[in-house]
Design a protein around this motif. Structure first.
Motif, PDB file in Angstrom:
ATOM      1  N   UNK A  56       0.775  -1.193   0.017  1.00  0.00           N
ATOM      2  CA  UNK A  56       0.109   0.099   0.069  1.00  0.00           C
ATOM      3  C   UNK A  56       0.772   1.365   0.114  1.00  0.00           C
ATOM      4  N   UNK A  57       1.943   1.189   0.916  1.00  0.00           N
ATOM      5  CA  UNK A  57       2.855   2.455   0.993  1.00  0.00           C
ATOM      6  C   UNK A  57       3.600   2.548  -0.485  1.00  0.00           C
ATOM      7  N   UNK A  58       3.999   1.519  -1.147  1.00  0.00           N
ATOM      8  CA  UNK A  58       4.604   1.661  -2.301  1.00  0.00           C
ATOM      9  C   UNK A  58       3.732   2.103  -3.614  1.00  0.00           C
ATOM     10  N   UNK A  89      -5.125   2.364  -5.515  1.00  0.00           N
ATOM     11  CA  UNK A  89      -4.930   2.850  -4.092  1.00  0.00           C
ATOM     12  C   UNK A  89      -6.470   2.980  -3.652  1.00  0.00           C
ATOM     13  N   UNK A  90      -7.546   3.359  -4.259  1.00  0.00           N
ATOM     14  CA  UNK A  90      -8.855   3.489  -3.825  1.00  0.00           C
ATOM     15  C   UNK A  90      -9.230   2.055  -3.643  1.00  0.00           C
ATOM     16  N   UNK A  91      -9.044   1.301  -4.436  1.00  0.00           N
ATOM     17  CA  UNK A  91      -9.776  -0.116  -4.418  1.00  0.00           C
ATOM     18  C   UNK A  91      -8.994  -0.743  -2.976  1.00  0.00           C
ATOM     19  N   UNK A  92      -7.776  -0.675  -2.591  1.00  0.00           N
ATOM     20  CA  UNK A  92      -7.446  -1.187  -1.575  1.00  0.00           C
ATOM     21  C   UNK A  92      -7.682  -0.370  -0.141  1.00  0.00           C
ATOM     22  N   UNK A  93      -7.970   0.776  -0.317  1.00  0.00           N
ATOM     23  CA  UNK A  93      -8.285   1.448   1.032  1.00  0.00           C
ATOM     24  C   UNK A  93      -9.827   1.609   1.013  1.00  0.00           C
TER      25      UNK A  93
END
Lengths: 131, 160
Positions: B116-118, B139-143
């Motif tokens: 996620x950070x990467x 990014x949106x999908x994993x957060x």
């Protein structure tokens, strides 16, 4: 680490000093023996190189970089006094034990004496001659 | 109760050239690391580490590598990773250890957070608009997913 004790006594004051790990080095008295009577002669540099190659075989580049000194070397008897740091003693001693050959001649290191103090290596009850 | 405890080293490989990735396989890596241990730590090192050494996971797209080692000797393996500079005389590479865990599950937890950070780190380096939107979507999908779960559980509690 030194520990001091002071006793107030009629017979006089005394002080007890205890040293743990009094020396940061260990000294080994070793000799190189060949299986058969050969005319192989080593100088001190070749002797040290032999020990380093044994360390390298057993413990790799990091083992070969362990700092140790050959304080004394006698060419005729192939005996020497080594100085190692306390933390390296086990590795150097095991490398000496596991060395088998030099230039395809079978040989072995005999470790005669090990002590944290160099003075202890000069006198030995094993070599004491009783008249 | 006696159990063999192991340490899992989560590492990241980076190659000097972009074609380095084609040649990377688990078996090759296994052999390359054992050779590096032989060179750096000698027979003693190989004997210590090779017993329970395995390449557990390799992802050539992200460069993530998971190695297993016995708990007593994981530092030997860790220090050897710094000495590895090529795999099989061809590709120059570098291996850095990003996490040490006791189980694969803890390493996976860390990896999820790390990825996620990467993703967020790569956002400023996007070259095209399409890349940027794709990355933002990732990014949106994993957060966002976590938020939805919160919303779902909140509504369940309400209905209960």
């Amino acid at each position: 680490m030194a520990c001091h004790e002071r006793m107030e006594d009629d017979s006089g004051k005394y002080e007890r000093i205890v040293h743990k790990n009094g020396s940061s080095y260990h000294y080994l008295k070793i000799s190189l023996e060949f299986e058969e009577d050969t005319s192989i002669r080593l100088n001190s540099a070749q002797f040290k190189q032999l020990i380093i190659s044994s360390l390298k075989q057993l413990f790799g580049e990091i083992g070969a970089a362990l700092p140790f000194d050959v304080l004394q070397f006698e060419e005729n008897t192939l005996s020497a006094v080594l100085r190692v740091y306390n933390r390296d003693l086990v590795k150097v001693w095991s490398a000496l034990t596991l060395l088998g050959s030099y230039q395809s001649e079978m040989c072995a290191f005999r470790v005669q004496q090990v002590s944290p103090f160099l003075l202890a290596l000069c006198g030995n009850s094993r070599t004491l001659k009783l008249e | 109760m006696v159990r063999f405890k192991s340490r899992y080293l989560l590492c990241e490989i980076s190659f000097a050239s972009p074609n380095g990735w084609q040649h990377v396989e688990e078996k090759k890596l296994h052999r390359a690391i054992l050779e590096a241990i032989q060179k750096a730590h000698g027979d003693f090192g190989v004997a210590c580490c090779a017993v329970s050494f395995a390449v557990k996971y390799l992802n050539t797209y992200t460069g993530i590598l998971l190695l297993r080692c016995r708990k007593a000797h994981y530092r030997l393996l860790w220090s050897t990773l710094a000495f590895i500079h090529q795999l099989g005389k061809k590709e120059t590479c570098a291996i850095t250890c990003i996490h040490v865990g006791g189980t694969i599950r803890t390493c996976q937890k860390f990896l999820i957070g790390y990825n996620r950070q990467q993703l967020l780190r790569k956002l400023p380096t996007c070259k095209s608009e399409a890349e940027r939107t794709a990355l933002q979507e990732a990014v949106r999908s994993c957060t966002l997913q976590e938020l939805q779960e919160d919303v779902v559980s909140a509504s369940e509690e309400d209905s209960n």
